[in-house]
Scaffold this active site. Sequence first.
Site, PDB file in Angstrom:
ATOM      1  CG  ASP A   1      27.124  41.876  60.877  1.00  0.00           C
ATOM      2  OD1 ASP A   1      27.548  42.464  59.877  1.00  0.00           O
ATOM      3  OD2 ASP A   1      25.957  41.976  61.309  1.00  0.00           O
TER       4      ASP A   1
ATOM      5  CG  HIS B   1      32.639  47.897  53.354  1.00  0.00           C
ATOM      6  ND1 HIS B   1      32.047  49.027  53.873  1.00  0.00           N
ATOM      7  CD2 HIS B   1      33.453  48.343  52.366  1.00  0.00           C
ATOM      8  CE1 HIS B   1      32.484  50.099  53.226  1.00  0.00           C
ATOM      9  NE2 HIS B   1      33.336  49.711  52.300  1.00  0.00           N
TER      10      HIS B   1
HETATM   11  C1  G6P Z   1      26.892  44.582  52.749  1.00  0.00           C
HETATM   12  C2  G6P Z   1      28.089  44.700  51.811  1.00  0.00           C
HETATM   13  C3  G6P Z   1      27.918  45.829  50.818  1.00  0.00           C
HETATM   14  C4  G6P Z   1      26.576  45.697  50.125  1.00  0.00           C
HETATM   15  C5  G6P Z   1      25.444  45.645  51.138  1.00  0.00           C
HETATM   16  C6  G6P Z   1      24.053  45.463  50.495  1.00  0.00           C
HETATM   17  O1  G6P Z   1      26.863  45.644  53.631  1.00  0.00           O
HETATM   18  O2  G6P Z   1      29.282  44.850  52.561  1.00  0.00           O
HETATM   19  O3  G6P Z   1      28.954  45.814  49.866  1.00  0.00           O
HETATM   20  O4  G6P Z   1      26.379  46.766  49.220  1.00  0.00           O
HETATM   21  O5  G6P Z   1      25.671  44.552  52.017  1.00  0.00           O
HETATM   22  O6  G6P Z   1      24.056  44.362  49.655  1.00  0.00           O
HETATM   23  P1  G6P Z   1      23.735  44.472  48.086  1.00  0.00           P
HETATM   24  O7  G6P Z   1      24.067  43.122  47.549  1.00  0.00           O
HETATM   25  O8  G6P Z   1      22.269  44.798  48.017  1.00  0.00           O
HETATM   26  O9  G6P Z   1      24.588  45.565  47.496  1.00  0.00           O
END
Ligand code: G6P
Length: 510
Positions: free
Chosen positions: A378, A164
């Site tokens: 990003d 992602h």
């Molecule tokens: C990004 C990453 C995700 C992640 C999200 C929130 O979008 O690509 O994998 O889940 O951030 O971050 P966190 O560390 O809270 O899961």
Amino acid sequence: MPAGEHEFVVVANRLPVDITVAEDGSLDWERSPGGLVTALAPIMQKNDGAWVGWSGKVDLEHEPFDAEGMRLWPVTLSGDEVARYYEGFSNATLWPLYHDVIVPPEFHRTWWNTYASVNRRFAAAAAEAVAPGGTVWVHDYQLQLVPSVLRLLRPDVKIGFFNHIPFPPLEIFTQLPWRQQVVEGLLGADLVGFQRPGDAANFLRAVRRLTDLQVRGPQVTIPGRWSRPDRTVRAQAFPISIDAESFDQLARTPEVVERAKRIRAELGNPDVLLLGVDRLDYTKGIRHRLKAFGELLEDGQLRIPEACMVQVASPSRERVDQYRQLRDEVEVTVGRINGDYGTLGRAAVHYLHHSYPVEEMAALYVAADIMLVTSLRDGMNLVAKEYVAARSDLGGVLVLSEFTGAADELTHALTVNPHDIDGTKATIMRAVGMEKKEARRRMRGLRRRVLEHDVQRWADDFLGYLAMSVPTPPEMGTVAAQPTTPEQSTEAASGTDGRTATRTRKQEAP
Ligand code: G6P
């Protein structure tokens, strides 16, 4: 390893629900907002799906349970593992490394060892869950070793991986002491998806440099061993999106439209309302945006109360040092701008360190004249797409950093290089002065793209390629819903319902 019973298994660092544990040990959960679960829920329901992930809670042990029409398969992480695998290797090594080393990544062998062992645990859970010949879709940078471990455990299954976040250029990626292991981990998949063609190209370059494998176009050939034939791994871009139709519908509801009016009134009905919405992350360029806005006030190009800015910065990874430091810096900057330019009852920057329900976000988007997305790097930036989906009135102007994946698609936005503060200021002023006709024309173009390429289409495209990438023995099925034409995939997208539903269920502890 004995096979499980699920035809389709998603593996992601987080489960798609927020879990709370009651005093009697029972679990409460609520679907966490997010495009991924919305896109995958119908496919899960059709294919008896399971979702392997961490609950977000330390030491939470729980048997797999059913929720939201799918089986949720919690992976337990201890406090040490959260510190080393999640906060450490994932978010203080890989995250900054993959985002252009905006802050210096830290390399610690103890973090790496824990990352590898936690990845093995996720892979073992997926191997236990998936049916013979089934499909496993692994998500994101926290789990890059899962494909190769899973292939060893379950050579019969199709494995997809989607990254992602950006995949860095070779010169940066090769800083990682465990670069070889990461590339080999990903090559366990049949299909490796990225946000942009440039990310896929960076990965293929890393494969060429770090392995002896043959790379032809998007395909890597892994030679067979003993009775096993050669197999190929495909690396390709699949830009992710949002549940655009639901967002569009939500933003049109009288409640949201009314709330948007109230927000503007509460802010004193400014002529220009600028909006920023981000996780509080150093990749998002929040400081650069504030600097540009502060200077526009200083130059007198913008004035309070005719203009004002709302910055939603949702709390994120708050135990990681770089995030704590960023919070301090952003809050000092906001305080300074408000001290210099605010008046009694009229702040220059309304800074909100909260997460909001999706309805409130939609109202903010509808209220805002200019949306500022100024990320320094990003993978995609879904906020930009949400803003566009919310503007069925064709109002508003999107200012978008060229360093987002979204910039490849959202070509009708005003693009900026957020490092260029003068350029950013000039672009903001261009947005402020833009003729209604031009703004509407641009928004129409943006909406066409976002509404046609929604998250359902993304999931269907990826799974369609995955199904094609591996020959399926006749006795084994493939995961349902793989349209082959854009028309079919749009039909599939409009056929899903309940996408924004948030429900709560009770689950008894085992
Ligand atoms: C990004 C990453 C995700 C992640 C999200 C929130 O979008 O690509 O994998 O889940 O951030 O971050 P966190 O560390 O809270 O899961």
